[in-house]
Design an enzyme around this catalytic site. Structure first.
Site, PDB file in Angstrom:
ATOM      1  N   LYS A  53      28.116  48.081  44.652  1.00 22.89           N
ATOM      2  CA  LYS A  53      29.406  47.963  45.090  1.00 22.89           C
ATOM      3  C   LYS A  53      29.404  47.414  46.620  1.00 22.89           C
ATOM      4  O   LYS A  53      30.038  46.242  46.692  1.00 22.89           O
ATOM      5  CB  LYS A  53      30.447  49.156  44.808  1.00 22.89           C
ATOM      6  CG  LYS A  53      30.627  49.598  43.520  1.00 22.89           C
ATOM      7  CD  LYS A  53      31.352  51.075  43.282  1.00 22.89           C
ATOM      8  CE  LYS A  53      31.328  51.242  41.966  1.00 22.89           C
ATOM      9  NZ  LYS A  53      31.841  52.677  41.513  1.00 22.89           N
ATOM     10  N   GLN A  97      33.637  58.139  44.363  1.00 23.96           N
ATOM     11  CA  GLN A  97      32.617  57.972  43.423  1.00 23.96           C
ATOM     12  C   GLN A  97      32.520  59.282  42.482  1.00 23.96           C
ATOM     13  O   GLN A  97      32.307  60.419  42.902  1.00 23.96           O
ATOM     14  CB  GLN A  97      31.150  57.609  43.894  1.00 23.96           C
ATOM     15  CG  GLN A  97      30.148  57.279  42.703  1.00 23.96           C
ATOM     16  CD  GLN A  97      30.411  56.297  42.033  1.00 23.96           C
ATOM     17  OE1 GLN A  97      30.693  54.902  42.611  1.00 23.96           O
ATOM     18  NE2 GLN A  97      30.295  56.261  40.847  1.00 23.96           N
ATOM     19  N   ASP A 120      40.467  52.143  41.740  1.00 22.28           N
ATOM     20  CA  ASP A 120      39.691  52.763  40.599  1.00 22.28           C
ATOM     21  C   ASP A 120      40.986  52.754  39.337  1.00 22.28           C
ATOM     22  O   ASP A 120      40.494  52.683  38.344  1.00 22.28           O
ATOM     23  CB  ASP A 120      39.189  54.000  40.581  1.00 22.28           C
ATOM     24  CG  ASP A 120      37.682  53.682  40.479  1.00 22.28           C
ATOM     25  OD1 ASP A 120      36.919  52.894  40.233  1.00 22.28           O
ATOM     26  OD2 ASP A 120      36.999  54.705  40.930  1.00 22.28           O
TER      27      ASP A 120
END
Ligand code: NDP
Length: 304
Positions: A53, A97, A120
């Site tokens: 990422k 995460q 997200d």
């Protein structure tokens, strides 16, 4: 003849489209969009995802920070990190995460992320915006699937779409996004009866299960569009023999392990009118959509 839906190509298109938007944000604010990724503990797969990422962010010129803490971090410690990122003007997107270490309250952590920075798309606020069809940040993997379908001009409206899997991360938002595109949707899960028969009714079949090549020939209606979200690693020869044709079996023998989706690759290529391979299908889109979400979050925050 079955059409291979190339996720790498779509990813590259999306990245190309991101660049002028980043330039516009810099021109208006004097700074690049900012993404913070919080990684807790020593999950090696998560570390690879975070690296990929930040690598893509770097490549596009998005400001990025990886905040790495060891597994001893408490829920309160994580909440303090998130609160700090929420308050920072130079950070537009925050991603915690997953999975988090078991002692950390994941729900609390996800709720703590400011919805306008929730790149997200997991915050209940963004889930609600999606389900009521309002603009908001959408989960990356299912939005990537919609991008693939649209860019290959695969009609969605009016078609029967079956999504196997109902996770908050993939299955449920996938179903909502397909509904928004006017598909008629069926969502299946581990308690669905006659799964193969239900799947055979699908004109668009999305597999997001996490079970190696579970979707075999009898699940696929000839001519269906098959989207394989699954990412599983085949490690034994016995399993490889069940899953792969001769060419890929030889590759397996060379490497000792191979990535496979939730759909049996041979069945998919034989029966589908169009399909996403694994690797090289849905996978590449997830990070591209994260970058696009970060840009979108920045644009909204700076009024572009
Ligand atoms: P989860 O484990 O959270 O969810 C799996 C879903 O599949 C559940 O809803 C479960 O049902 C259902 N399921 C499990 N077994 C069966 C079965 N035998 N029959 C029918 N349904 C079943 O997984 P995720 O949604 O997070 O991920 C799914 C897959 O997608 C994984 O392979 C993952 O690696 C991959 N993935 C890929 C990404 C990418 O970038 N390409 C990103 C995210 C995930 P129930 O709810 O009843 O338990």
């Amino acid at each position: 003849m079955s059409l291979l839906l190339n996720g790498n190509l779509v990813r590259d298109q999306i990245k190309t489209e991101c660049r002028p938007r980043i330039t516009r944000i810099i021109a208006k604010t004097g700074r690049a969009p900012g993404l913070a990724v919080v990684l807790v503990g020593d999950n090696s797969a998560s570390a690879v995802y975070v690296r990929n990422k930040t690598k893509t962010a770097e490549e596009l010129g998005i400001h990025h920070e990886a905040i790495v803490r060891d597994a001893s971090l408490t829920t309160e410690g994580l909440l303090a990190i998130v609160a700090d990122l929420n308050s920072r003007g130079d950070i537009d997107g925050i991603l915690v995460q997953l999975p988090l270490p078991a002692h950390i309250d994941s729900q609390k952590a996800l709720l703590a992320v400011a919805p306008e920075k929730d790149v997200d798309g997991f915050h209940p606020c963004n889930v609600g915006l999606l389900s009521t069809g309002r603009p908001g940040l959408r989960p990356c993997t299912p939005s990537g699937v919609i991008e693939i379908l649209k860019r290959y001009e695969i009609p969605i409206a009016g078609r029967n779409a079956v999504v196997v899997g109902r996770s908050d991360i993939v299955g449920k938002p996938m179903a909502m996004l397909l509904l928004q595109e006017n598909a008629t949707i069926t969502v299946c899960h581990s308690r669905t009866r006659h799964l193969a028969g239900v799947c055979r009714g699908a004109e668009i079949l999305v597999a997001a299960i996490g079970r190696t090549a579970m979707i075999t020939e009898e699940y696929i209606r000839p001519g269906a569009v098959v989207i394989d979200v699954g990412m599983n690693t085949v490690r034994t020869r016995e399993e490889a023999e069940r899953v792969f044709d001769a060419a890929r079996l030889a590759e397996f023998d060379k490497r000792g392990s191979l990535l496979v989706g939730d759909v049996q690759p041979g069945a998919m290529a034989r029966l589908a009118s169009a399909y996403t391979p694994v690797p090289g299908g849905v996978g590449p889109l997830t990070i591209a959509m994260l970058m696009r979400n970060t840009i979108e979050a920045a644009e909204r925050r700076v009024g572009l």
